[in-house]
Design a protein around this motif. Sequence first.
Motif, PDB file in Angstrom:
ATOM      1  N   LYS A 145     -16.508   5.177  -3.064  1.00  0.00           N
ATOM      2  CA  LYS A 145     -15.739   5.708  -4.192  1.00  0.00           C
ATOM      3  C   LYS A 145     -14.334   5.122  -4.354  1.00  0.00           C
ATOM      4  O   LYS A 145     -13.650   5.443  -5.326  1.00  0.00           O
ATOM      5  CB  LYS A 145     -15.623   7.236  -4.103  1.00  0.00           C
ATOM      6  CG  LYS A 145     -16.961   7.953  -4.165  1.00  0.00           C
ATOM      7  CD  LYS A 145     -16.763   9.453  -4.123  1.00  0.00           C
ATOM      8  CE  LYS A 145     -18.107  10.175  -4.199  1.00  0.00           C
ATOM      9  NZ  LYS A 145     -17.949  11.648  -4.158  1.00  0.00           N
ATOM     10  N   THR A 146     -13.892   4.268  -3.458  1.00  0.00           N
ATOM     11  CA  THR A 146     -12.583   3.626  -3.604  1.00  0.00           C
ATOM     12  C   THR A 146     -12.706   2.136  -3.297  1.00  0.00           C
ATOM     13  O   THR A 146     -13.475   1.741  -2.413  1.00  0.00           O
ATOM     14  CB  THR A 146     -11.530   4.253  -2.663  1.00  0.00           C
ATOM     15  OG1 THR A 146     -11.933   4.090  -1.308  1.00  0.00           O
ATOM     16  CG2 THR A 146     -11.334   5.730  -2.977  1.00  0.00           C
ATOM     17  N   PHE A 147     -11.917   1.324  -4.020  1.00  0.00           N
ATOM     18  CA  PHE A 147     -11.960  -0.124  -3.818  1.00  0.00           C
ATOM     19  C   PHE A 147     -11.427  -0.553  -2.456  1.00  0.00           C
ATOM     20  O   PHE A 147     -12.007  -1.450  -1.822  1.00  0.00           O
ATOM     21  CB  PHE A 147     -11.183  -0.825  -4.944  1.00  0.00           C
ATOM     22  CG  PHE A 147     -11.934  -0.884  -6.237  1.00  0.00           C
ATOM     23  CD1 PHE A 147     -13.013  -1.724  -6.404  1.00  0.00           C
ATOM     24  CD2 PHE A 147     -11.547  -0.076  -7.308  1.00  0.00           C
ATOM     25  CE1 PHE A 147     -13.708  -1.777  -7.596  1.00  0.00           C
ATOM     26  CE2 PHE A 147     -12.233  -0.118  -8.501  1.00  0.00           C
ATOM     27  CZ  PHE A 147     -13.312  -0.968  -8.651  1.00  0.00           C
ATOM     28  N   PRO A 148     -10.310   0.020  -1.971  1.00  0.00           N
ATOM     29  CA  PRO A 148      -9.826  -0.413  -0.651  1.00  0.00           C
ATOM     30  C   PRO A 148     -10.849  -0.196   0.468  1.00  0.00           C
ATOM     31  O   PRO A 148     -11.042  -1.075   1.318  1.00  0.00           O
ATOM     32  CB  PRO A 148      -8.577   0.454  -0.448  1.00  0.00           C
ATOM     33  CG  PRO A 148      -8.111   0.777  -1.820  1.00  0.00           C
ATOM     34  CD  PRO A 148      -9.364   0.941  -2.620  1.00  0.00           C
ATOM     35  N   GLU A 149     -11.503   0.956   0.472  1.00  0.00           N
ATOM     36  CA  GLU A 149     -12.506   1.212   1.507  1.00  0.00           C
ATOM     37  C   GLU A 149     -13.715   0.300   1.344  1.00  0.00           C
ATOM     38  O   GLU A 149     -14.253  -0.207   2.341  1.00  0.00           O
ATOM     39  CB  GLU A 149     -12.942   2.675   1.449  1.00  0.00           C
ATOM     40  CG  GLU A 149     -13.929   3.055   2.539  1.00  0.00           C
ATOM     41  CD  GLU A 149     -14.337   4.514   2.470  1.00  0.00           C
ATOM     42  OE1 GLU A 149     -15.203   4.920   3.272  1.00  0.00           O
ATOM     43  OE2 GLU A 149     -13.803   5.243   1.601  1.00  0.00           O
ATOM     44  N   PHE A 150     -14.125   0.075   0.109  1.00  0.00           N
ATOM     45  CA  PHE A 150     -15.272  -0.808  -0.119  1.00  0.00           C
ATOM     46  C   PHE A 150     -14.947  -2.237   0.301  1.00  0.00           C
ATOM     47  O   PHE A 150     -15.781  -2.911   0.919  1.00  0.00           O
ATOM     48  CB  PHE A 150     -15.661  -0.775  -1.599  1.00  0.00           C
ATOM     49  CG  PHE A 150     -16.763  -1.729  -1.956  1.00  0.00           C
ATOM     50  CD1 PHE A 150     -18.092  -1.425  -1.688  1.00  0.00           C
ATOM     51  CD2 PHE A 150     -16.481  -2.957  -2.546  1.00  0.00           C
ATOM     52  CE1 PHE A 150     -19.110  -2.311  -1.999  1.00  0.00           C
ATOM     53  CE2 PHE A 150     -17.487  -3.839  -2.870  1.00  0.00           C
ATOM     54  CZ  PHE A 150     -18.814  -3.519  -2.585  1.00  0.00           C
ATOM     55  N   ALA A 151     -13.740  -2.726  -0.018  1.00  0.00           N
ATOM     56  CA  ALA A 151     -13.349  -4.089   0.349  1.00  0.00           C
ATOM     57  C   ALA A 151     -13.267  -4.257   1.856  1.00  0.00           C
ATOM     58  O   ALA A 151     -13.547  -5.338   2.390  1.00  0.00           O
ATOM     59  CB  ALA A 151     -12.012  -4.431  -0.293  1.00  0.00           C
ATOM     60  N   THR A 152     -12.914  -3.203   2.547  1.00  0.00           N
ATOM     61  CA  THR A 152     -12.799  -3.275   4.009  1.00  0.00           C
ATOM     62  C   THR A 152     -14.168  -3.320   4.683  1.00  0.00           C
ATOM     63  O   THR A 152     -14.390  -4.085   5.627  1.00  0.00           O
ATOM     64  CB  THR A 152     -11.997  -2.079   4.543  1.00  0.00           C
ATOM     65  OG1 THR A 152     -10.696  -2.073   3.943  1.00  0.00           O
ATOM     66  CG2 THR A 152     -11.865  -2.158   6.058  1.00  0.00           C
ATOM     67  N   LYS A 153     -15.086  -2.539   4.183  1.00  0.00           N
ATOM     68  CA  LYS A 153     -16.386  -2.406   4.848  1.00  0.00           C
ATOM     69  C   LYS A 153     -17.460  -3.346   4.321  1.00  0.00           C
ATOM     70  O   LYS A 153     -18.354  -3.750   5.073  1.00  0.00           O
ATOM     71  CB  LYS A 153     -16.879  -0.956   4.718  1.00  0.00           C
ATOM     72  CG  LYS A 153     -16.004   0.067   5.413  1.00  0.00           C
ATOM     73  CD  LYS A 153     -16.586   1.468   5.242  1.00  0.00           C
ATOM     74  CE  LYS A 153     -15.761   2.515   5.962  1.00  0.00           C
ATOM     75  NZ  LYS A 153     -16.320   3.886   5.790  1.00  0.00           N
ATOM     76  N   PHE A 154     -17.391  -3.664   3.023  1.00  0.00           N
ATOM     77  CA  PHE A 154     -18.533  -4.359   2.404  1.00  0.00           C
ATOM     78  C   PHE A 154     -18.120  -5.626   1.640  1.00  0.00           C
ATOM     79  O   PHE A 154     -18.737  -5.973   0.649  1.00  0.00           O
ATOM     80  CB  PHE A 154     -19.264  -3.402   1.447  1.00  0.00           C
ATOM     81  CG  PHE A 154     -19.738  -2.150   2.096  1.00  0.00           C
ATOM     82  CD1 PHE A 154     -20.850  -2.154   2.933  1.00  0.00           C
ATOM     83  CD2 PHE A 154     -19.061  -0.958   1.891  1.00  0.00           C
ATOM     84  CE1 PHE A 154     -21.285  -0.993   3.540  1.00  0.00           C
ATOM     85  CE2 PHE A 154     -19.491   0.207   2.492  1.00  0.00           C
ATOM     86  CZ  PHE A 154     -20.607   0.201   3.326  1.00  0.00           C
TER      87      PHE A 154
END
Length: 350
Positions: A145-154
């Motif tokens: 649901k957030t871009f920072p978390e998605f960019a970090t993990k995926f």
Amino acid sequence: MSSDVRSTLGAAFIGCMIAVGLSAVLGFQTFLYFRIFASDALRYKLLVGWIWATDVVHTVLVCTSVWQYLIVNYENSGIVKKIFPTVAITIATTAVVTLSVNSFYAWRIHKMSKHNWWLTGPIAFLSVIRVGLAFTTTVEMLITKTFPEFATKFKILFTSGLFVSAVTDVIISVARYYYLRNLKQGYLPTQEVVDTVVVFTINDGFLTCAVVIASIGFWLGMPHNFVYLGIYFTISKFYSNSVLATLNLRNWYRHQYTWNRPYGLSMIRTTNNDGSRTHAHDRATSMIPSSSGSPSKHAHPISIDEGRVEVFVDHQVEYNVGNLIPEDLDALETHSNKSHKSVEPSALEF
């Protein structure tokens, strides 16, 4: 703060406007297709209808996403970190459009290569992998649901999907070029058509691949802004317009590369200068122009009397040559190795 807005919301807005413009172009091409090629095969009509429908869905998703960022959350400066469901679904929709386009080209390559599964198999495999990665990306976006978390993990997941798409574009373009170049020998108008199709194939494949690579570059270099997202919004539009342009260019080819001279067939017996009757085959040969547009060098002189009647058939050849384009000229492949033999008009029918 203004700089952040330009590189985030501004980039998304520009990408949305470009996507809408390309969608309008696709709609116009769709209208032209059904207007000009009303008698086309059902499979082509279904393909065009499907591509147009998925493009409409994609455009609605993109516009809704931008509306959420710019209008609904106008005063919320932290909204750029949020991934709306419409953004995530846009990724999956782009993959569906890409699969549809790649399947069409893979099918054409399969026919041109005489059912070479060693070539079309990897194309089909990469296309399916691309869809799998895109749907996985959509699911993970809905979860994080957030871009920072998605960019970090995926980050690798999203990059892999774009990379597979670029590799597939290169393989398809190279394969089409390889099989089309073998058709450049033989009949002169066919050579000109093939040259034009080859140029279009290279440019088309280069354009879609360049857009995908640009999105990868901005995603890896600047994942904190929306420049890559704005470019990603336009990817499916280039794929969709690629197929429609390929189909609609047939009308231009049909008028550009057809004989201007009709074929005449005498309906009564004629005589030579010495009074002997001319054989029916010789009369037909004498009226069929060579590739240079002049009568055959083996033509017999004919004395035309006042009672002679000729029937001219002009549309048959024009139709057959025009229909060679949507089939990527594979019907002429059997004649490509006969460069030292003359190609008669009947050889162009299939």
